[in-house]
Design a protein around this motif. Structure first.
Motif, mmCIF file in Angstrom:
data_model
loop_
_atom_site.group_PDB
_atom_site.id
_atom_site.type_symbol
_atom_site.label_atom_id
_atom_site.label_comp_id
_atom_site.label_asym_id
_atom_site.label_seq_id
_atom_site.Cartn_x
_atom_site.Cartn_y
_atom_site.Cartn_z
ATOM 1 N N LEU A 2 0.832 -1.205 0.000
ATOM 2 C CA LEU A 2 0.000 0.000 0.000
ATOM 3 C C LEU A 2 0.864 1.250 0.000
ATOM 4 O O LEU A 2 0.603 2.222 -0.738
ATOM 5 C CB LEU A 2 -0.934 -0.023 1.215
ATOM 6 N N ALA A 3 1.929 1.247 0.821
ATOM 7 C CA ALA A 3 2.805 2.421 0.884
ATOM 8 C C ALA A 3 3.541 2.614 -0.434
ATOM 9 O O ALA A 3 3.725 3.764 -0.895
ATOM 10 C CB ALA A 3 3.791 2.275 2.040
ATOM 11 N N ASP A 4 3.998 1.535 -1.048
ATOM 12 C CA ASP A 4 4.665 1.664 -2.358
ATOM 13 C C ASP A 4 3.731 2.282 -3.379
ATOM 14 O O ASP A 4 4.137 3.179 -4.157
ATOM 15 C CB ASP A 4 5.125 0.286 -2.833
ATOM 16 N N GLN A 5 2.529 1.797 -3.411
ATOM 17 C CA GLN A 5 1.570 2.318 -4.391
ATOM 18 C C GLN A 5 1.310 3.803 -4.174
ATOM 19 O O GLN A 5 1.331 4.603 -5.126
ATOM 20 C CB GLN A 5 0.274 1.517 -4.283
ATOM 21 N N LEU A 6 1.097 4.205 -2.915
ATOM 22 C CA LEU A 6 0.807 5.615 -2.627
ATOM 23 C C LEU A 6 2.028 6.489 -2.865
ATOM 24 O O LEU A 6 1.914 7.620 -3.389
ATOM 25 C CB LEU A 6 0.319 5.746 -1.186
ATOM 26 N N ALA A 7 3.213 6.018 -2.463
ATOM 27 C CA ALA A 7 4.426 6.827 -2.628
ATOM 28 C C ALA A 7 4.743 7.045 -4.106
ATOM 29 O O ALA A 7 5.102 8.165 -4.520
ATOM 30 C CB ALA A 7 5.597 6.163 -1.921
ATOM 31 N N ILE B 282 -1.799 9.006 2.729
ATOM 32 C CA ILE B 282 -0.438 8.932 3.279
ATOM 33 C C ILE B 282 -0.389 9.528 4.684
ATOM 34 O O ILE B 282 0.245 8.971 5.592
ATOM 35 C CB ILE B 282 0.553 9.656 2.334
ATOM 36 N N SER B 283 -1.045 10.676 4.876
ATOM 37 C CA SER B 283 -1.005 11.320 6.199
ATOM 38 C C SER B 283 -1.671 10.464 7.268
ATOM 39 O O SER B 283 -1.182 10.383 8.404
ATOM 40 C CB SER B 283 -1.678 12.695 6.114
ATOM 41 N N VAL B 284 -2.769 9.797 6.910
ATOM 42 C CA VAL B 284 -3.431 8.930 7.884
ATOM 43 C C VAL B 284 -2.562 7.714 8.193
ATOM 44 O O VAL B 284 -2.449 7.291 9.344
ATOM 45 C CB VAL B 284 -4.820 8.504 7.358
ATOM 46 N N LEU B 285 -1.917 7.138 7.174
ATOM 47 C CA LEU B 285 -1.013 6.019 7.425
ATOM 48 C C LEU B 285 0.178 6.460 8.269
ATOM 49 O O LEU B 285 0.637 5.727 9.152
ATOM 50 C CB LEU B 285 -0.524 5.444 6.103
ATOM 51 N N PHE B 286 0.669 7.667 8.010
ATOM 52 C CA PHE B 286 1.815 8.183 8.761
ATOM 53 C C PHE B 286 1.495 8.309 10.258
ATOM 54 O O PHE B 286 2.390 8.215 11.093
ATOM 55 C CB PHE B 286 2.219 9.550 8.209
ATOM 56 N N SER B 287 0.247 8.544 10.599
ATOM 57 C CA SER B 287 -0.106 8.730 12.008
ATOM 58 C C SER B 287 0.072 7.466 12.837
ATOM 59 O O SER B 287 0.246 7.541 14.054
ATOM 60 C CB SER B 287 -1.559 9.218 12.121
ATOM 61 N N ALA B 288 0.032 6.284 12.201
ATOM 62 C CA ALA B 288 0.146 5.024 12.934
ATOM 63 C C ALA B 288 1.279 4.149 12.449
ATOM 64 O O ALA B 288 1.603 3.157 13.109
ATOM 65 C CB ALA B 288 -1.168 4.241 12.833
ATOM 66 N N HIS B 289 1.910 4.468 11.331
ATOM 67 C CA HIS B 289 2.943 3.623 10.747
ATOM 68 C C HIS B 289 4.151 4.480 10.390
ATOM 69 O O HIS B 289 4.013 5.638 9.967
ATOM 70 C CB HIS B 289 2.420 2.911 9.484
ATOM 71 N N ASP B 290 5.326 3.890 10.541
ATOM 72 C CA ASP B 290 6.576 4.578 10.211
ATOM 73 C C ASP B 290 6.831 4.429 8.711
ATOM 74 O O ASP B 290 7.218 3.354 8.222
ATOM 75 C CB ASP B 290 7.720 3.975 11.020
ATOM 76 N N LEU B 291 6.651 5.505 7.964
ATOM 77 C CA LEU B 291 6.860 5.497 6.510
ATOM 78 C C LEU B 291 8.085 6.298 6.115
ATOM 79 O O LEU B 291 8.201 6.734 4.963
ATOM 80 C CB LEU B 291 5.618 6.072 5.807
ATOM 81 N N THR B 292 9.014 6.505 7.046
ATOM 82 C CA THR B 292 10.177 7.346 6.731
ATOM 83 C C THR B 292 11.073 6.707 5.682
ATOM 84 O O THR B 292 11.773 7.424 4.942
ATOM 85 C CB THR B 292 10.992 7.610 8.008
ATOM 86 N N ARG B 293 11.090 5.371 5.589
ATOM 87 C CA ARG B 293 11.972 4.731 4.623
ATOM 88 C C ARG B 293 11.504 4.963 3.188
ATOM 89 O O ARG B 293 12.230 4.641 2.242
ATOM 90 C CB ARG B 293 12.105 3.239 4.913
ATOM 91 N N TRP B 294 10.328 5.489 2.984
ATOM 92 C CA TRP B 294 9.878 5.840 1.630
ATOM 93 C C TRP B 294 10.316 7.257 1.233
ATOM 94 O O TRP B 294 10.017 7.691 0.130
ATOM 95 C CB TRP B 294 8.362 5.710 1.546
ATOM 96 N N GLN B 295 10.981 7.984 2.174
ATOM 97 C CA GLN B 295 11.608 9.278 1.893
ATOM 98 C C GLN B 295 10.640 10.256 1.213
ATOM 99 O O GLN B 295 10.839 10.717 0.081
ATOM 100 C CB GLN B 295 12.856 9.075 1.016
ATOM 101 N N LEU B 296 9.585 10.551 1.958
ATOM 102 C CA LEU B 296 8.555 11.447 1.432
ATOM 103 C C LEU B 296 8.746 12.892 1.894
ATOM 104 O O LEU B 296 7.950 13.764 1.526
ATOM 105 C CB LEU B 296 7.168 10.953 1.884
ATOM 106 N N PHE B 297 9.798 13.154 2.698
ATOM 107 C CA PHE B 297 9.951 14.511 3.221
ATOM 108 C C PHE B 297 10.280 15.504 2.115
ATOM 109 O O PHE B 297 9.672 16.582 2.034
ATOM 110 C CB PHE B 297 11.033 14.543 4.301
ATOM 111 N N GLU B 298 11.242 15.180 1.284
ATOM 112 C CA GLU B 298 11.655 16.130 0.255
ATOM 113 C C GLU B 298 10.547 16.423 -0.744
ATOM 114 O O GLU B 298 10.313 17.596 -1.096
ATOM 115 C CB GLU B 298 12.905 15.606 -0.462
#
Length: 1120
Positions: free
Chosen positions: A664-669, A700-716
């Motif tokens: 799911l995270a791959d698809q959204l990222a 993504i924001s809702v998933l971020f609230s409960a799951h660590d998605l930092t390895r998808w490097q979405l900050f930049e």
């Protein structure tokens, strides 16, 4: 057996006054008129006689024990130590100088009451007078009285004279007496007292009751006590008489039963043929019937004497405990002897008492009615009472006492079960809404009423093996009643009475999956049933009532084990049905969200223990579909929490959840990266493109609230998008808000990786750089035109300042010190300005609400503004912002008290504990700002304006925070006055102009704090005022403040009022109270002003109140 002789004592007891009205200097007691009631001319003899003395309202004068004594010239001796009521006293008992054995036996509770009564009965058989005096003195001692009834008093005096002498010897150290005390030993004594009095009557039922001495004398004596002005006598005598009456009712029932047996025996012997009759036996049976008839008449006479002499007067006594005891015992008589007491003439007393002002009396009355309506035979005889008082009983479901309301609902449930059509549908509608109240006992009682009325098991068709009818009726009530929308409260209310039916998971699943035409549920019914299913699962999983209801009790270990077993059972039952339910309702957000909450509350270990990989894969597939179909925050949050539960590392099959999350995270990222690239390279987004990007960012924001998605490097990507939005303004707000949220969670997850480990400096520098740049972007968003962007930026910025605040490196996290983010002055000013513009403002037309939708929108807006204010106040409480920044909040405490009063008050209390002097300066700064603004708007003449009165009212509210811990607040309060005086005279007018200083009205604001000053500080401030103020000034504001600093008695008024009032006579020093000092007070020489040295007794001593004040010691010039 000779016919019983009526004693003059028992005849006197039946009269209204009973001949015993002691008045030891207190006058006759007043009586209030009886409550309005219809006259019952056809009432039986036992209910007549209620026109005598009424209950006491209040004594017309203070109670006195005798004529006033002249003041003694001898030195005042110490007051003797307070004795326990009914304690050890050197008073004669039963005419001799020993102790009362009955009282000591009951008080010690070491001997069975039956044994004590048997020993007393032996004494009575040897000497009736001695035995009776021992019993009478037991009652006297139980009143807390130290006197006793001697044989001479008993032989020569009437009851009224005996009680008068006992009253004169009543050494009343306090208002307490044994029956009024609530400690455990005295509660046990009260129970033993009642049991002993009743046991005496029961043990004497075959002899002494009919000897024309014991009961006549006892009833007459207790009747006299019950009519006494002394509360202890009246309460104890009434309770004893009522218990005697209850025991007599039992004895009378036994006599009535013997009469029936004797009559049957006589009829059977008489029906025999003349040759087979036993003449002697017939005569014996006739004689026995005559004796029993005489005994029955004797019982009726004694009960009539107690009812007319005690109950009729005391059921409306001024003391609530006495009224409650009367009603309670009347209910006992009605249940025991319905033939004699269950009449309209007796029921009217209970009906009148339903209107009592004391909750305990109403509670006893309702419980008495429960005993009557709880049996069909007695309930059938109360038709007239029900018709007369049903309206009152139904209205009492809203009683202000929760216990009374609970018992009333239980009473109505008994009426519903045991009376035919006593309650109409309109009556029942008054009870139905109570299933949604916050008090669980009342809600559970209302749930039982609802279950008996509408959801009873008898409504199921014969032979039905499921609960389909129950759930359909429940849905009908939940939907058509339109009372509330929270199914969790309804389920919790029905949990105690219909718990097994609500836990029928198979039926719930079958109803939701049913597709048969004509038998399936409507869309509204399906939505309601899904909510009921989710509420039932939550009740089982958590084992506690919903939020807002306090649990009745803490569950035991056995109950927790049963809860775990039921949770496992529901998991087994719903695992096969849940994927099909999600597939059926995945397109409906209102149904999918509760179903996902059901999944989260499963015992997820069952998937691994039973190797249920296929159902798990089906559920994860449906969860992904729900995330792809919806963008509503509620359903997305439910899906995120459910996925988090399935990814728990402690589960055996958590790898399946991790894999689904990664996909799911791959698809959204990937989709988000593509959308951001197109946005930065192409013209502004079209409407469909903006919607697609906003939906992706929300997920993504809702998933971020409960799951660590930092390895998808979405900050930049998110940062580039936000910089583009701030720089060009071409990004829609629905895209900016979730982007800000994603960046916020990304930084928090990065910070969590740095805790508890050795952090490389480059990672600290990288995180510091990201936090700084993001805060700058949020600061720029505070000026956006869209309200959603502004509010989200403010909340996120406040949270980041709090998380990266001064408390970050505390404890074991010292390595994180470089990450501390100190807000600059410009940022602080911008945050405060944001509050002024978007929180502390009134909407146009706030007082005129057009419709319900507008009302709801205004409430939602108020809720958002409260969140913004709370976020800012947290920065103040945790010392992130300077305390002086709180002045922008504190100055609106009075004007916006209805909207934000609780938040500002809590902030005031918390910041006061940080630095009291700086806190006081902040309060002063708030008042100075308001006064300056008013002077700029209206000029120097502001004293009569409404805005100035509001400032004074705000100062009065602030002064209340200085009420407690005066010595601890003393330096802060002195500093506040000193700086306030300087502010009032800081802009003096030109010499010779005669005009007052521009800020002089501020002294009136400052005068609101003067009552909190100590007397020495008032004198010091008065000297400072005279030194600072221009000479010869007599302006009204200066006079007002000067008068507020004049030393005066505590609680005194203005000097003008004090001058006209007579001064109290000074008390002599030996009688002065001890000075009360604060536990945390400073030493006497720790004055906040170093130049002032007062002696410590002059601070708070009350010895000099109202008298001449000692001259102050010479003071050096105060340097202020």
């Amino acid at each position: 057996m000779a016919p019983p002789r009526r004693s003059p004592r028992i005849l006197a007891a039946a009269s209204s006054s009973s001949g015993s009205r002691p008045s030891p200097g207190g006058g006759s007691h007043g009586r209030s008129p009886p409550p309005p009631s219809p006259t019952d001319s056809d009432s039986p003899d036992l209910s007549s006689g209620d026109s005598g003395s009424d209950f006491e309202d209040t004594l017309r004068g203070p109670r006195k024990r005798g004529p006033p004594r002249p003041p003694s010239r001898d030195p005042v001796s110490k007051r003797p130590r307070r004795r326990e009521p009914g304690g050890e006293r050197s008073s004669p008992a039963a005419g001799n100088g020993g102790q009362n054995t009955l009282f000591e036996a009951v008080r010690s509770a070491k001997v069975a009451v039956e044994t004590v009564v048997d020993e007393w009965l032996e004494t009575y058989r040897r000497d009736r007078e001695t035995g009776f005096l021992e019993l009478a003195n037991f009652v006297v001692r139980s009143c807390g009285c130290g006197g006793a009834v001697t044989p001479e008093m008993f032989r020569n005096l009437q009851n009224s004279e005996i009680i008068r002498q006992l009253t004169e010897t009543f050494e009343e150290d306090s208002a307490d007496y044994p029956l009024s005390l609530s400690s455990r030993p005295w509660r046990r004594f009260r129970a033993g007292f009642c049991e002993l009095v009743a046991t005496v009557v029961r043990r004497c039922r075959y002899g002494a009751v009919y000897d024309d001495f014991l009961m006549d004398a006892l009833i007459s004596f207790l009747t006299g006590l019950s009519d006494s002005q002394v509360r202890a006598f009246r309460h104890t005598g009434t309770l004893a008489a009522l218990k005697v009456m209850s025991a007599l009712v039992e004895v009378a029932l036994g006599v009535s039963l013997q009469q029936d047996n004797s009559r049957r025996q006589y009829e059977a012997e008489r029906s025999k043929e003349p040759g087979r009759r036993a003449t002697g036996k017939l005569e014996a049976l006739l004689e026995k019937r005559r004796e029993l008839r005489e005994q029955q008449e004797e019982m009726e006479n004694m009960m009539n004497a107690i009812f007319k002499g005690v109950f009729v007067h005391r059921y409306r006594d001024v003391v609530p405990d006495i009224r409650a005891a009367c009603v309670e015992e009347l209910g006992t008589w009605m249940r025991s002897s319905a033939g004699s007491f269950l009449t309209d003439g007796h029921l009217k007393y209970i009906g009148w008492t339903l209107y009592d002002k004391q909750g305990e009396v109403r509670l006893r009355c309702v419980k008495a009615l429960q005993g009557l309506y709880g049996r069909r035979d007695t309930a059938a005889r109360m038709e007239l009472f029900t018709g007369r008082f049903k309206t009152r009983m139904v209205s009492m479901v809203l009683d202000k006492e929760p216990k009374v309301a609970v018992e009333v609902v239980k009473l109505l449930t008994l009426m519903l079960e045991n009376t035919e059509e006593a309650l109409t549908e309109e009556d029942c509608r008054n009870v139905y809404p109570l299933v949604y109240v916050s008090g669980r006992p009342l809600a559970a009682a209302a749930g039982l009423f609802l279950y008996r009325r509408l959801l009873s098991p008898q409504r199921d068709p014969p032979g039905a093996g499921d609960n389909g009818t129950f759930f359909r009726l429940l849905l009908t009530f939940f939907i058509e009643s339109e009372l509330h929308q929270h199914a969790a409260y309804l389920v919790d209310s029905l949990w105690d009475c219909a718990g097994p039916r609500l836990r029928d998971w198979e039926t719930l699943g079958a109803l939701l999956l049913e597709e048969a035409p004509g038998r399936g549920l409507t869309d509204r019914q399906e939505k309601a049933l899904v909510e009921i299913l989710a509420a039932s699962v939550g009740r089982v999983a958590e084992g506690q009532p919903p939020v807002g209801r306090v649990p009745a009790k803490k569950p035991s270990s056995r109950e927790r084990a049963a809860q775990r077993e039921e949770r496992t059972r529901l998991t087994h039952c719903l695992i096969p049905a849940l994927p099909r339910l999600l597939a059926k309702f995945s397109a409906d957000a209102e149904k999918a969200a509760p179903l996902l909450e059901v999944l989260r509350r499963f015992d997820l270990r069952v998937y691994g223990s039973r190797r249920l990989e296929k159902p798990l894969e089906l559920v994860l597939g449906q969860l992904g579909e729900v995330m792809g179909k919806h963008t509503e925050p509620g359903v997305l949050a439910a899906a995120s929490r459910a996925l988090q539960a399935l990814c728990d590392p402690e589960l055996a099959l958590h790898g399946h959840g991790d894999l689904a999350r990664s996909r799911l995270a791959d698809q959204l990222a990937d989709k988000f990266q593509q959308d951001v690239t197109e946005l930065l390279q192409a013209p502004p987004l079209e409407e469909e493109e903006a919607y697609s990007m906003a939906a992706t960012l929300r997920r993504i924001s809702v998933l971020f609230s409960a799951h660590d998605l930092t390895r998808w490097q979405l900050f930049e990507p998110c940062a580039r998008l936000l910089r583009h939005a701030v720089g060009t303004g071409e990004v829609p707000p629905q895209v900016v808000v979730p982007a800000v949220t994603c960046l916020h969670f990304h930084l928090l997850w990065e910070l969590s990786h740095l805790r508890g480990a050795r952090v490389p400096p480059e990672r600290l520098r990288s995180l510091r750089s990201r936090v700084t740049s993001f805060c700058a972007l949020c600061q720029s968003c505070l000026a956006e035109a869209d309200a959603g962007v502004r509010e989200q930026a403010f909340v996120v910025l406040s949270d980041l300042l709090l998380v990266f605040g001064p408390q970050l490196p505390r404890g074991e996290e010292e390595a994180l010190a470089p990450l501390v983010l100190a807000p600059e002055a410009e940022l602080q000013a911008q945050l405060a300005a944001f509050l002024m513009d978007h929180v502390f403002h009134r909407d146009d037309g706030h007082e005129e609400l057009a419709d319900m939708e507008e009302t709801e929108s205004r409430l939602e807006g108020l809720h958002r503004r409260r969140l913004l204010l709370a976020a800012f106040c947290k920065l103040l409480i945790y010392d992130v912002l300077e305390l002086s920044a709180a002045s922008d909040v504190f100055k609106h405490y009075g004007k916006f008290y209805s909207d934000y009063g609780d938040i500002i008050k809590e902030t005031l209390n918390c910041t006061r504990q940080m630095d009291r002097q700086e806190w006081a300066r902040t309060l002063l700064l708030s008042l100075k700002q308001l006064t300056t603004e008013l002077l700029l708007q209206q000029g120097p003449e502001i004293r009569a304006s409404e805005a100035f009165l509001e400032i004074r009212d705000l100062a009065r509210r602030f002064s209340l925070f200085f009420s407690l811990h005066q010595l601890r607040n003393r330096p802060a309060l002195l500093g506040l006055h000193r700086e306030g005086i300087q502010f009032a005279f800081q802009d003096p007018p030109e010499p010779g102009s005669g005009l007052p200083p521009l800020n002089l009205p501020f002294l009136e604001v400052l005068s609101e704090f003067s009552p909190r000053l100590l007397r020495p500080d008032k004198a010091l401030l008065l000297a400072f005022l005279e030194k600072t103020a221009p000479r010869g000034g007599s302006w009204p504001s200066l006079v007002t403040y000067r008068n507020s600093l004049q030393p005066q008695e505590e609680g005194g008024g203005s000097p003008s009022r004090r001058s006209t009032a007579p001064r109290p006579r000074p008390r002599p020093p030996p009688a002065a109270k001890r000075p009360h000092m604060d536990a945390s007070s400073e030493p006497p020489d720790s004055s906040p002003w170093p130049s002032s040295r007062f002696s410590s007794p002059a601070l708070t001593s009350t010895a000099l109140r109202g008298g001449p004040r000692p001259p102050l010691p010479p003071q050096p010039p105060a340097e202020v």
